[in-house]
Design an enzyme around this catalytic site. Structure first.
Site, PDB file in Angstrom:
ATOM      1  N   ASP A  49      -5.638  11.389  -1.706  1.00 32.16           N
ATOM      2  CA  ASP A  49      -5.150  12.391  -0.827  1.00 32.16           C
ATOM      3  C   ASP A  49      -3.620  12.003  -0.861  1.00 32.16           C
ATOM      4  O   ASP A  49      -2.425  11.230  -1.496  1.00 32.16           O
ATOM      5  CB  ASP A  49      -5.589  10.483   0.750  1.00 32.16           C
ATOM      6  CG  ASP A  49      -4.896  11.053   1.647  1.00 32.16           C
ATOM      7  OD1 ASP A  49      -3.999  11.922   2.107  1.00 32.16           O
ATOM      8  OD2 ASP A  49      -4.600   9.984   2.074  1.00 32.16           O
TER       9      ASP A  49
ATOM     10  N   GLU B 184     -14.352   5.648   4.086  1.00 28.59           N
ATOM     11  CA  GLU B 184     -13.546   4.404   3.640  1.00 28.59           C
ATOM     12  C   GLU B 184     -13.224   3.418   4.656  1.00 28.59           C
ATOM     13  O   GLU B 184     -11.567   2.887   4.686  1.00 28.59           O
ATOM     14  CB  GLU B 184     -11.855   5.810   3.180  1.00 28.59           C
ATOM     15  CG  GLU B 184     -11.849   5.843   4.539  1.00 28.59           C
ATOM     16  CD  GLU B 184     -10.311   6.764   3.993  1.00 28.59           C
ATOM     17  OE1 GLU B 184     -10.140   7.403   2.794  1.00 28.59           O
ATOM     18  OE2 GLU B 184      -9.813   7.573   5.788  1.00 28.59           O
TER      19      GLU B 184
ATOM     20  N   LYS C 122     -11.785  10.767  12.030  1.00 26.58           N
ATOM     21  CA  LYS C 122     -11.109   9.133  11.887  1.00 26.58           C
ATOM     22  C   LYS C 122     -11.118   9.400  13.814  1.00 26.58           C
ATOM     23  O   LYS C 122     -10.363  10.192  14.561  1.00 26.58           O
ATOM     24  CB  LYS C 122      -9.197   9.869  11.982  1.00 26.58           C
ATOM     25  CG  LYS C 122      -9.330   9.705  10.132  1.00 26.58           C
ATOM     26  CD  LYS C 122      -7.652   8.751   9.597  1.00 26.58           C
ATOM     27  CE  LYS C 122      -7.847   8.995   8.638  1.00 26.58           C
ATOM     28  NZ  LYS C 122      -6.262   9.574   8.366  1.00 26.58           N
TER      29      LYS C 122
ATOM     30  N   LYS D  28      -3.436   7.324  -3.377  1.00 25.36           N
ATOM     31  CA  LYS D  28      -2.741   8.092  -3.337  1.00 25.36           C
ATOM     32  C   LYS D  28      -1.743   8.861  -4.169  1.00 25.36           C
ATOM     33  O   LYS D  28      -1.004   7.945  -4.802  1.00 25.36           O
ATOM     34  CB  LYS D  28      -1.914   6.512  -2.553  1.00 25.36           C
ATOM     35  CG  LYS D  28      -2.868   6.125  -0.607  1.00 25.36           C
ATOM     36  CD  LYS D  28      -3.042   7.576   0.086  1.00 25.36           C
ATOM     37  CE  LYS D  28      -3.675   7.304   1.022  1.00 25.36           C
ATOM     38  NZ  LYS D  28      -3.598   8.317   2.611  1.00 25.36           N
TER      39      LYS D  28
ATOM     40  N   GLU E   1      -7.488  15.657  -0.302  1.00 25.76           N
ATOM     41  CA  GLU E   1      -7.152  15.179   0.842  1.00 25.76           C
ATOM     42  C   GLU E   1      -5.667  15.761   0.769  1.00 25.76           C
ATOM     43  O   GLU E   1      -4.864  15.647   0.404  1.00 25.76           O
ATOM     44  CB  GLU E   1      -7.432  14.059   1.453  1.00 25.76           C
ATOM     45  CG  GLU E   1      -7.335  13.224   2.668  1.00 25.76           C
ATOM     46  CD  GLU E   1      -7.940  11.858   2.351  1.00 25.76           C
ATOM     47  OE1 GLU E   1      -8.516  11.220   1.966  1.00 25.76           O
ATOM     48  OE2 GLU E   1      -7.099  11.638   4.653  1.00 25.76           O
TER      49      GLU E   1
ATOM     50  N   HIS F 296       1.140  -1.290   0.028  1.00 28.16           N
ATOM     51  CA  HIS F 296      -0.134   0.015   0.000  1.00 28.16           C
ATOM     52  C   HIS F 296       1.004   1.847  -0.092  1.00 28.16           C
ATOM     53  O   HIS F 296       1.553   1.903   0.826  1.00 28.16           O
ATOM     54  CB  HIS F 296      -1.128   0.046   1.179  1.00 28.16           C
ATOM     55  CG  HIS F 296      -2.574   0.720   1.494  1.00 28.16           C
ATOM     56  ND1 HIS F 296      -2.888   0.618  -0.155  1.00 28.16           N
ATOM     57  CD2 HIS F 296      -2.608   1.876   1.576  1.00 28.16           C
ATOM     58  CE1 HIS F 296      -3.914   1.356   0.419  1.00 28.16           C
ATOM     59  NE2 HIS F 296      -3.658   2.553   1.448  1.00 28.16           N
TER      60      HIS F 296
ATOM     61  N   ASP G 164      -7.572  16.183   6.768  1.00 26.88           N
ATOM     62  CA  ASP G 164      -6.946  14.587   8.100  1.00 26.88           C
ATOM     63  C   ASP G 164      -6.000  15.136   8.130  1.00 26.88           C
ATOM     64  O   ASP G 164      -6.640  14.638   9.717  1.00 26.88           O
ATOM     65  CB  ASP G 164      -6.417  13.783   7.025  1.00 26.88           C
ATOM     66  CG  ASP G 164      -6.577  12.403   6.919  1.00 26.88           C
ATOM     67  OD1 ASP G 164      -6.702  12.631   8.523  1.00 26.88           O
ATOM     68  OD2 ASP G 164      -5.894  11.114   6.364  1.00 26.88           O
TER      69      ASP G 164
ATOM     70  N   LYS H 248      -9.549   6.449  -4.144  1.00 27.17           N
ATOM     71  CA  LYS H 248      -9.173   7.751  -3.235  1.00 27.17           C
ATOM     72  C   LYS H 248      -7.179   6.650  -3.855  1.00 27.17           C
ATOM     73  O   LYS H 248      -7.658   5.595  -3.620  1.00 27.17           O
ATOM     74  CB  LYS H 248      -9.451   7.362  -1.710  1.00 27.17           C
ATOM     75  CG  LYS H 248      -8.107   8.178  -0.934  1.00 27.17           C
ATOM     76  CD  LYS H 248      -8.464   8.266  -0.154  1.00 27.17           C
ATOM     77  CE  LYS H 248      -7.642   8.364   1.239  1.00 27.17           C
ATOM     78  NZ  LYS H 248      -6.959   8.501   2.726  1.00 27.17           N
TER      79      LYS H 248
END
Ligand code: MUC
Ligand code: MG
Length: 386
Positions: free
Chosen positions: A200, A329, A275, A171, A226, A24, A251, A169
């Site tokens: 993001d 998410e 979050k 990255k 984001e 990831h 965020d 989303k």
């Protein structure tokens, strides 16, 4: 008549390392394993509450690491709570806030376990303790972050076909702005109207880069960006929020209600990523939500890529929110190679479902906990009290 109030008898922490299904790739780290800190609280009436505290990429995302989360609980939070009345969740939150500064993820893990225990003892889901769920399912985005455009496109197509996700989303922030914008434009062009695309940046851009980036992204059909710049660059966030049509989401800028008030008052975002872990628990997250609502901002149900346990806890709160304008998410469990819940969270028709059951609605699978625990089950777990 003597009131039979269960006390907090024991607080156990266990570190779990669970490999991810693929690398990831984020701007600051590539995750191949996700590490969760599991908290189990035993009460004097025999009831048990479970919670999770999870961050991303060791110390690369924020100031807490899995090891610091565990040590904050074992050394400070746990001992302060032992012997207290288990039902007094607000009292516990207030005491811990007085004794421990920051360490919001550690606080979250313990707070979730307290809510879970209370819900189970009362025979109600935690959502009920926040006034009751108004949704039984919520839209759920998936993050495309394989580090390769081709792989991301195949992944997106499969998700759309299987009706698992139609919001993505991406990255970005690791390559140049030009390369990133081209990557996003290519994916948006491929999925067309079948999916919505957001990005993001995880704080990677300077203000100059962000100006070019936001212009390119909105021209490419990307609807939201984001945390394009560093969390503390509030004036830059405010400029980007006011200068471009693309929505700007905070965020990393949002660590609890005080930050939420400051970001809202400075017009430094269009949208709050809520979050639970970053807020400091379900109660503090509910306060961040209230501030966002009062300021007329968009809301989004964020994740720290928790296992099913933290995901179930977040669902208990998010299901009580009138409008999450940008969905959620909460896909954490799907990124992991192993499931630690006896009954996994259900993903269907582009949504994640609120689990049934009391407390946070999650039951651990003991074999999986034994399998994924860092100490391999060979040494004693850390126990406070007993
Ligand atoms: C973040 O910064 O939002 C959430 C989803 C994902 O893929 O990474 C996280 C972290
Ligand atoms: Mg983010």
């Amino acid at each position: 008549m003597v009131k039979n109030v269960p006390n907090i008898d024991l607080i156990e922490t266990t570190i779990l390392d669970i490999p991810t299904i693929r690398g990831h790739v984020l701007s600051m780290a590539t995750m191949r394993t996700q590490t969760a800190v599991l908290v189990e609280i035993r009460f004097s009436d025999g009831s048990v509450g479970i919670g999770e505290g999870t961050t991303i990429g060791g110390l690369s995302y924020g100031a807490e690491s899995p090891e610091s989360i565990r040590s904050a609980i074992d050394t400070y939070i746990g001992p302060a709570l032992l012997g207290r009345e288990g039902d007094d969740v607000n009292g516990a939150i207030q005491l811990v806030d007085k004794l421990v500064k920051g360490n919001r993820i550690a606080k979250t893990a313990v707070e979730i376990a307290l809510w879970d225990g209370l819900g189970k003892r009362l025979g109600v889901p935690v959502a009920q303790l926040f006034g009751g769920a108004v949704h039984d399912r919520l839209p759920v985005a998936w993050t495309l972050a394989s580090g390769n455009s081709e792989t991301d496109i195949l992944e997106a197509q499969e998700m759309i076909e299987t009706r698992r996700h139609n919001v993505f989303k991406l990255k970005i922030g690791k390559q140049s702005v030009r390369e990133d914008v081209a990557h996003v434009a290519r994916i948006k062009q491929t999925v067309g109207d079948a999916a919505r695309v957001r990005v993001d940046v995880n704080q990677a851009w300077s203000l100059d880069e962000a100006r070019w980036g936001l212009k390119g992204l909105q021209d490419a059909g990307c609807e939201l960006v984001e945390q394009p710049v560093q969390a503390r660059f509030q004036r830059a966030m405010a400029e980007l929020t006011s200068q471009y049509e693309i929505a700007v989401m905070a965020d990393e800028s949002l660590n609890g209600p005080e930050d939420a008030l400051s970001v809202a008052a400075s017009n430094a975002a269009d949208v709050f990523a809520i979050k639970v872990a970053q807020s400091g628990g379900l109660k503090r997250a509910s306060e961040v939500i209230a501030i966002g609502q009062a300021a007329g901002l968009g809301l989004y149900g964020g994740t720290m890529l928790e296992t099913g346990l933290g995901t179930a806890a977040a669902l208990q709160l998010f299901s009580t929110v009138e409008t999450l304008h940008w969905g959620t998410e909460l896909f954490g469990p799907l990124l992991l190679t192993g499931e630690i819940l006896a009954e996994p969270i259900t993903y269907r028709d582009f949504c994640v479902e609120l689990p049934a059951g009391n407390g946070i609605g999650a039951t651990l699978d003991p074999d999986k906990i034994a399998f994924f625990r860092r100490d391999g089950g060979r040494t004693m777990k850390t126990v406070v009290g007993g």
